[in-house]
Design a protein around this motif. Structure first.
Motif, PDB file in Angstrom:
ATOM      1  N   GLN A 135     -15.034 -37.612 -25.866  1.00 39.57           N
ATOM      2  CA  GLN A 135     -16.362 -37.065 -26.111  1.00 39.57           C
ATOM      3  C   GLN A 135     -16.991 -36.637 -24.790  1.00 39.57           C
ATOM      4  O   GLN A 135     -16.556 -37.040 -23.709  1.00 39.57           O
ATOM      5  CB  GLN A 135     -17.277 -38.110 -26.781  1.00 39.57           C
ATOM      6  CG  GLN A 135     -16.796 -38.615 -28.117  1.00 39.57           C
ATOM      7  CD  GLN A 135     -17.704 -39.700 -28.663  1.00 39.57           C
ATOM      8  OE1 GLN A 135     -18.728 -40.023 -28.073  1.00 39.57           O
ATOM      9  NE2 GLN A 135     -17.326 -40.262 -29.803  1.00 39.57           N
ATOM     10  N   ASN A 176     -17.876 -31.539 -29.506  1.00 45.33           N
ATOM     11  CA  ASN A 176     -18.955 -32.367 -28.978  1.00 45.33           C
ATOM     12  C   ASN A 176     -20.335 -31.740 -29.136  1.00 45.33           C
ATOM     13  O   ASN A 176     -21.323 -32.313 -28.704  1.00 45.33           O
ATOM     14  CB  ASN A 176     -18.720 -32.654 -27.493  1.00 45.33           C
ATOM     15  CG  ASN A 176     -18.592 -31.376 -26.688  1.00 45.33           C
ATOM     16  OD1 ASN A 176     -17.630 -30.644 -26.862  1.00 45.33           O
ATOM     17  ND2 ASN A 176     -19.540 -31.101 -25.826  1.00 45.33           N
ATOM     18  N   ARG A 221     -16.924 -45.220 -21.318  1.00 44.77           N
ATOM     19  CA  ARG A 221     -17.812 -44.492 -22.223  1.00 44.77           C
ATOM     20  C   ARG A 221     -19.061 -45.338 -22.436  1.00 44.77           C
ATOM     21  O   ARG A 221     -18.951 -46.514 -22.795  1.00 44.77           O
ATOM     22  CB  ARG A 221     -17.139 -44.219 -23.563  1.00 44.77           C
ATOM     23  CG  ARG A 221     -18.103 -43.634 -24.616  1.00 44.77           C
ATOM     24  CD  ARG A 221     -17.409 -43.437 -25.951  1.00 44.77           C
ATOM     25  NE  ARG A 221     -16.380 -42.415 -25.866  1.00 44.77           N
ATOM     26  CZ  ARG A 221     -15.493 -42.173 -26.830  1.00 44.77           C
ATOM     27  NH1 ARG A 221     -15.503 -42.899 -27.936  1.00 44.77           N
ATOM     28  NH2 ARG A 221     -14.594 -41.220 -26.686  1.00 44.77           N
TER      29      ARG A 221
END
Length: 282
Positions: A135, A176, A221
């Motif tokens: 992402q 995304n 992340r």
């Protein structure tokens, strides 16, 4: 009823109404359609997501009758905004057609300021791009099998921690940005991953792209503050690998700085002259 049936009375009423229309209503209507106002008109084509600049719009005077309530009337309101729809010369700009931020598609590219650049690497196999789970904002390491044909699988020092800014399918849609529904996004496998890098990192990635050997492993992340720690560590490594001219010559006198620069240039010239035998290089 008898009064209404009287033709004379009806005639008088009609005459009065006609006079009211001629001398009251009609002048007001004519005045309304003859009133002028200034609006912003497009003079050069503007694509969706493109920034509106001063050379692409101008102010013109038109009749104010029947104009949309949200028509833009000053260029200052339009300049610096982004087109939410394609605009062609002659269009007048309304508030619903411009936005303060670029459209979702490619929005991340408008944040580039010259310090870094965006480069995409191909996802040759499903596993190479973390099975489509990457992402925007992820911090990844780029793993290079048989790096520089040396038989070793390494993570180049330049690519230990790199930020992902887009994951794009072969159709061109970004996973995304929410350009397509989740159902459609699940059906499409990632084709490329776009990374935010320096020019030195971009060169290494370009070499790996040619070799067709690059795997991405997820490092972090989450919170942007924590992600910045990884990126700062990478910047430190890049500074050591590629010191600036100022850092190379720090503490030198002007004469020494000139000599050092000349020596670096001569050394680079010799190293690039691969056709010259070593015995001829003094």
């Amino acid at each position: 009823m008898q009064f209404i049936k009287n033709r004379t009375v009806i005639g008088v009423i009609c005459i009065v109404l006609s006079l009211v229309i001629c001398f009251a209503v009609t002048p007001l209507f004519n005045q309304s359609i003859s009133d002028k106002t200034e609006i912003v008109r497009v003079v050069k084509p503007i694509q969706v997501g493109e920034e509106i600049t001063a050379d692409k719009v101008k102010t013109v005077e038109v009749g104010s009758y029947n104009l949309p309530n949200d028509v833009v009337k000053t260029v200052e309101t339009a300049i610096g905004k982004f087109a939410f729809a394609d605009l062609v010369p002659g269009d007048y700009i309304i508030s619903s057609k411009i936005v303060a931020e670029p459209a979702a598609e490619n929005a991340y590219l408008y944040n580039l300021n010259g310090e870094k650049q965006a480069i995409s690497v191909s996802v040759k196999a499903f596993a190479n791009g973390l099975s489509g789970k990457l992402q925007s904002g992820d911090i990844v390491s780029v793993i290079a099998p048989d790096y520089k044909k040396q038989g070793a699988t390494v993570i180049p020092a330049e690519l230990q921690y790199v930020e992902v800014i887009a994951v794009t399918a072969n159709s061109g849609y970004d996973a995304n940005t929410g350009e397509k529904s989740d159902a459609d996004a699940e059906k499409e496998l990632p084709g490329t991953v776009t990374l935010l890098v320096t020019s030195e990192q971009a060169k290494v990635l370009a070499e790996l792209e040619v070799d067709g050997k690059a795997h991405l492993s997820l490092i972090y992340r989450g919170d942007k503050t924590n992600a910045a720690v990884f990126l700062a560590a990478q910047e430190s490594v890049l500074t050591e690998l590629y010191p600036s001219v100022e850092e190379k010559t720090a503490g030198y006198t002007p004469e020494q700085t000139t000599e050092a620069g000349t020596a670096d240039f001569a050394e680079s010239e010799v190293s690039e002259s691969t056709n010259v035998p070593e015995s001829e290089v003094e």
